[in-house]
Scaffold this active site. Structure first.
Site, PDB file in Angstrom:
ATOM      1  N   GLU A  96       0.819  -1.208   0.000  1.00  0.00           N
ATOM      2  CA  GLU A  96       0.000   0.000   0.000  1.00  0.00           C
ATOM      3  C   GLU A  96       0.850   1.253   0.000  1.00  0.00           C
ATOM      4  OE1 GLU A  96      -3.176  -2.315   2.770  1.00  0.00           O
ATOM      5  OE2 GLU A  96      -2.295  -0.459   3.495  1.00  0.00           O
ATOM      6  N   CYS A 117       2.749   8.174   1.983  1.00  0.00           N
ATOM      7  CA  CYS A 117       3.150   7.137   2.934  1.00  0.00           C
ATOM      8  C   CYS A 117       3.550   5.889   2.143  1.00  0.00           C
ATOM      9  CB  CYS A 117       1.958   6.861   3.856  1.00  0.00           C
ATOM     10  SG  CYS A 117       2.235   5.516   4.987  1.00  0.00           S
ATOM     11  N   CYS A 124       5.329  -8.051   7.761  1.00  0.00           N
ATOM     12  CA  CYS A 124       6.279  -7.539   8.752  1.00  0.00           C
ATOM     13  C   CYS A 124       6.552  -8.632   9.773  1.00  0.00           C
ATOM     14  CB  CYS A 124       5.710  -6.305   9.453  1.00  0.00           C
ATOM     15  SG  CYS A 124       6.873  -5.592  10.650  1.00  0.00           S
ATOM     16  N   CYS A 128       3.589  -6.695  16.013  1.00  0.00           N
ATOM     17  CA  CYS A 128       2.915  -5.871  17.029  1.00  0.00           C
ATOM     18  C   CYS A 128       1.460  -6.320  17.079  1.00  0.00           C
ATOM     19  CB  CYS A 128       3.022  -4.384  16.687  1.00  0.00           C
ATOM     20  SG  CYS A 128       4.738  -3.860  16.557  1.00  0.00           S
ATOM     21  N   CYS A 131      -1.488  -4.554  14.901  1.00  0.00           N
ATOM     22  CA  CYS A 131      -1.190  -4.112  13.542  1.00  0.00           C
ATOM     23  C   CYS A 131      -1.554  -5.159  12.482  1.00  0.00           C
ATOM     24  CB  CYS A 131       0.297  -3.777  13.461  1.00  0.00           C
ATOM     25  SG  CYS A 131       0.832  -3.378  11.800  1.00  0.00           S
ATOM     26  N   GLY A 182       5.511  -2.784   6.853  1.00  0.00           N
ATOM     27  CA  GLY A 182       6.876  -3.228   7.102  1.00  0.00           C
ATOM     28  C   GLY A 182       7.627  -2.365   8.098  1.00  0.00           C
ATOM     29  N   GLU A 183       8.757  -2.899   8.561  1.00  0.00           N
ATOM     30  CA  GLU A 183       9.622  -2.152   9.475  1.00  0.00           C
ATOM     31  C   GLU A 183      10.777  -1.583   8.631  1.00  0.00           C
ATOM     32  OE1 GLU A 183      10.004  -0.866  12.583  1.00  0.00           O
ATOM     33  OE2 GLU A 183      11.920  -0.269  11.743  1.00  0.00           O
ATOM     34  N   SER A 214       9.599   5.929  10.170  1.00  0.00           N
ATOM     35  CA  SER A 214       8.984   5.476  11.415  1.00  0.00           C
ATOM     36  C   SER A 214       9.500   4.079  11.771  1.00  0.00           C
ATOM     37  CB  SER A 214       7.456   5.427  11.229  1.00  0.00           C
ATOM     38  OG  SER A 214       6.832   4.912  12.375  1.00  0.00           O
ATOM     39  N   SER A 237       7.728   4.533  17.162  1.00  0.00           N
ATOM     40  CA  SER A 237       6.430   4.001  17.595  1.00  0.00           C
ATOM     41  C   SER A 237       6.601   3.502  19.014  1.00  0.00           C
ATOM     42  CB  SER A 237       6.013   2.858  16.667  1.00  0.00           C
ATOM     43  OG  SER A 237       5.754   3.370  15.387  1.00  0.00           O
ATOM     44  N   LEU A 238       6.212   4.323  19.969  1.00  0.00           N
ATOM     45  CA  LEU A 238       6.454   3.975  21.372  1.00  0.00           C
ATOM     46  C   LEU A 238       5.291   3.121  21.918  1.00  0.00           C
ATOM     47  CD1 LEU A 238       8.809   4.667  23.294  1.00  0.00           C
ATOM     48  CD2 LEU A 238       7.323   6.378  24.332  1.00  0.00           C
ATOM     49  N   HIS A 239       4.099   3.672  21.881  1.00  0.00           N
ATOM     50  CA  HIS A 239       2.861   2.958  22.235  1.00  0.00           C
ATOM     51  C   HIS A 239       2.777   2.419  23.655  1.00  0.00           C
ATOM     52  CE1 HIS A 239       2.469   3.438  18.025  1.00  0.00           C
ATOM     53  NE2 HIS A 239       2.946   2.292  17.638  1.00  0.00           N
ATOM     54  N   CYS A 356      -1.298   0.836   7.180  1.00  0.00           N
ATOM     55  CA  CYS A 356      -0.464  -0.215   7.721  1.00  0.00           C
ATOM     56  C   CYS A 356      -1.083  -1.594   7.506  1.00  0.00           C
ATOM     57  CB  CYS A 356      -0.218   0.063   9.195  1.00  0.00           C
ATOM     58  SG  CYS A 356       1.323  -0.616   9.765  1.00  0.00           S
TER      59      CYS A 356
HETATM   60  N1  SAH Z   1       7.031  -0.510  11.283  1.00  0.00           N
HETATM   61  C1  SAH Z   1       7.084   0.885  11.482  1.00  0.00           C
HETATM   62  C2  SAH Z   1       6.388   1.678  10.389  1.00  0.00           C
HETATM   63  C3  SAH Z   1       5.100   1.165   9.897  1.00  0.00           C
HETATM   64  S1  SAH Z   1       3.765   1.146  11.055  1.00  0.00           S
HETATM   65  C4  SAH Z   1       6.560   1.256  12.838  1.00  0.00           C
HETATM   66  O1  SAH Z   1       6.022   0.396  13.512  1.00  0.00           O
HETATM   67  O2  SAH Z   1       6.744   2.399  13.219  1.00  0.00           O
HETATM   68  C5  SAH Z   1       3.261   2.853  10.992  1.00  0.00           C
HETATM   69  C6  SAH Z   1       2.482   3.297  12.209  1.00  0.00           C
HETATM   70  O3  SAH Z   1       1.167   2.747  12.207  1.00  0.00           O
HETATM   71  C7  SAH Z   1       3.118   2.883  13.506  1.00  0.00           C
HETATM   72  O4  SAH Z   1       3.177   3.930  14.439  1.00  0.00           O
HETATM   73  C8  SAH Z   1       2.201   1.774  13.924  1.00  0.00           C
HETATM   74  O5  SAH Z   1       2.347   1.508  15.254  1.00  0.00           O
HETATM   75  C9  SAH Z   1       0.855   2.318  13.504  1.00  0.00           C
HETATM   76  N2  SAH Z   1      -0.236   1.346  13.516  1.00  0.00           N
HETATM   77  C10 SAH Z   1      -0.205   0.050  13.201  1.00  0.00           C
HETATM   78  N3  SAH Z   1      -1.418  -0.527  13.380  1.00  0.00           N
HETATM   79  C11 SAH Z   1      -2.246   0.438  13.823  1.00  0.00           C
HETATM   80  C12 SAH Z   1      -3.628   0.466  14.202  1.00  0.00           C
HETATM   81  N4  SAH Z   1      -4.388  -0.612  14.158  1.00  0.00           N
HETATM   82  N5  SAH Z   1      -4.149   1.640  14.612  1.00  0.00           N
HETATM   83  C13 SAH Z   1      -3.401   2.741  14.659  1.00  0.00           C
HETATM   84  N6  SAH Z   1      -2.093   2.777  14.337  1.00  0.00           N
HETATM   85  C14 SAH Z   1      -1.513   1.637  13.912  1.00  0.00           C
HETATM   86 FE1  SF4 Z   2       5.563  -4.121  11.852  1.00  0.00          FE
HETATM   87 FE2  SF4 Z   2       5.261  -1.494  12.411  1.00  0.00          FE
HETATM   88 FE3  SF4 Z   2       3.120  -3.155  12.197  1.00  0.00          FE
HETATM   89 FE4  SF4 Z   2       4.787  -3.393  14.283  1.00  0.00          FE
HETATM   90  S1  SF4 Z   2       3.491  -1.612  13.780  1.00  0.00           S
HETATM   91  S2  SF4 Z   2       3.964  -5.096  13.049  1.00  0.00           S
HETATM   92  S3  SF4 Z   2       6.758  -2.943  13.333  1.00  0.00           S
HETATM   93  S4  SF4 Z   2       4.538  -2.590  10.567  1.00  0.00           S
END
Ligand code: SAH
Ligand code: SF4
Length: 377
Positions: A96, A117, A124, A128, A131, A182-183, A214, A237-239, A356
């Protein structure tokens, strides 16, 4: 039918690398410069249009290079200002790319600021828990050409709407965020090569400070990025503001816990000035307490980082919930009261993160990766 390996993407080459290949094939090296005048400013879709090149060179280019290593299958424009492009790679994989428009005062939407984006991997490996991209694991890294090609495709689409701008030959976007599937730091070398092409004068001539990468927190690669001469921006991406919370939703925290991640982020910020953002998805009952807000404020202040709050975006098959607006507001107010600059991206954030893996997931479920082109998905 025997599998035919795809041709390499022309967007993975540089004038130097292409020059060498031209020389090996008996063509003059200097032709590379002429070829690149077609590739980025004119978004050439084939060698045929390169009328200043000899016919045998055009044939050689067509036989040896792919000009469309990512093919746009369809796009979907959402209620706000986001357009999601589903792109198919030559092996049938889906990725995407998203165009996010931020309208500017007094200017029509076509002239608005555009953030693109992009994806860096198919799937990936980081898994997480919230995601969509990680649900089916990691399939492969994108090549340099596939990363760049996503941006070329965006330019091709945008140029149709604005031929005057297209004639200038500049990039048809204002910012890049590497936040798709992806990361990015797990495909570090290809990403750096791709971003150098985007930055080069013979490429899009696009400034590094308009690119944000990111990461979920790959510590050694954050330190490597801090040493790059090009000053890309970084979003982490701290979360979760404690190891306990972060570990529940991000397996990477076991390998690189906060006591390693925060110093690495600090090193990056020191090398590159104040260019750090902390991404924090708000998930009900997981990380949306006032205590988390207070701990996040301590981290953000230490790093001089801006905080982007993103209400969790529902993923089919996952049980997490987005907190109520009241709880979201309470969290952001607490951060601000503690002196942190924070934004709550309710609309566009929702869409950025829908990048994502979610569109791809829907598509694969409904049609399978070998679907025929569609106008709307
Ligand atoms: N892998 C990298 C970049 C891609 S993810 C990373 O994790 O930073 C891009 C962003 O989308 C990240 O901040 C990720 O945590 C967020 N993201 C993933 N799934 C999500 C969801 N269901 N709701 C909101 N944000 C989400
Ligand atoms: Fe991968 Fe980023 Fe999704 Fe985590 S949030 S699974 S690192 S794409």
């Amino acid at each position: 039918m025997a599998f035919k390996p795809p041709k390499p993407s022309i967007h993975g080459e540089t004038p130097d690398s292409l020059g060498l290949k031209l020389a090996e094939a008996g063509h003059p090296k200097y032709r590379a410069g002429q070829i690149f005048e077609w590739i980025y400013p004119r978004r050439a879709e084939s060698a045929e249009i390169m009328t200043n090149l000899p016919a045998n060179l055009r044939v050689w280019l067509a036989e040896n290079y792919d000009f469309t290593s990512t093919e746009v299958l369809g796009h979907k424009t959402s209620q706000d200002v986001t357009q999601k492009l589903l792109q198919r790679l030559r092996d049938g994989s889906l990725i995407e790319t998203v165009i996010i428009r931020a309208p500017m005062e007094g200017v029509g939407q076509d002239k608005s600021r555009r953030t693109i984006c992009i994806s860096t991997q198919v799937g990936c490996a980081y898994g997480c828990k919230f995601c969509a991209s990680g649900l089916d694991g990691w399939k492969r890294d994108l090549s340099i050409g596939e990363i760049v090609s996503q941006l070329v495709q965006v330019c091709r689409i945008e140029d149709q709407a604005d031929p005057a701008r297209a004639a200038e030959g500049l990039a048809s976007f204002d910012n890049i965020v590497v936040m798709g599937m992806g990361e990015p730091l797990a495909n570090y070398d290809n990403l750096m090569s791709a971003l150098k092409i985007v930055n080069a004068q013979w490429g899009f001539g696009f400034g590094a400070r308009r690119v944000t990468i990111s990461t979920s927190g790959v510590v050694p690669k954050i330190l490597k990025l801090a040493e790059e001469t090009l000053g890309f921006r970084l979003a982490i991406s701290l979360h979760g503001a404690t190891n306990e919370v972060r570990e529940k939703i991000m397996p990477i925290n076991k390998k690189y816990p906060l006591e390693e991640l925060i110093p690495a982020a600090k090193t990056f910020a020191r090398e590159h000035g104040r260019m750090l953002t902390l991404e924090f998805i708000l998930i009900e009952e997981i990380n949306d307490s006032l205590e988390q807000a207070q701990k996040l404020a301590v981290i953000a202040r230490e790093l001089h980082a801006h905080v982007n709050l993103i209400p969790y975006n529902t993923v089919e098959g996952l049980d997490w919930r987005r907190p109520s607006i009241t709880r979201q507001d309470r969290f952001v107010k607490e951060l601000r009261a503690l002196g942190v600059t924070a934004t709550l991206r309710r609309e566009k954030g929702h869409d950025i993160n829908a990048a994502c893996g979610q569109l791809r997931l829907q598509k694969e479920k409904s049609l399978g990766a070998d679907s025929t082109p569609v106008a709307e998905v």
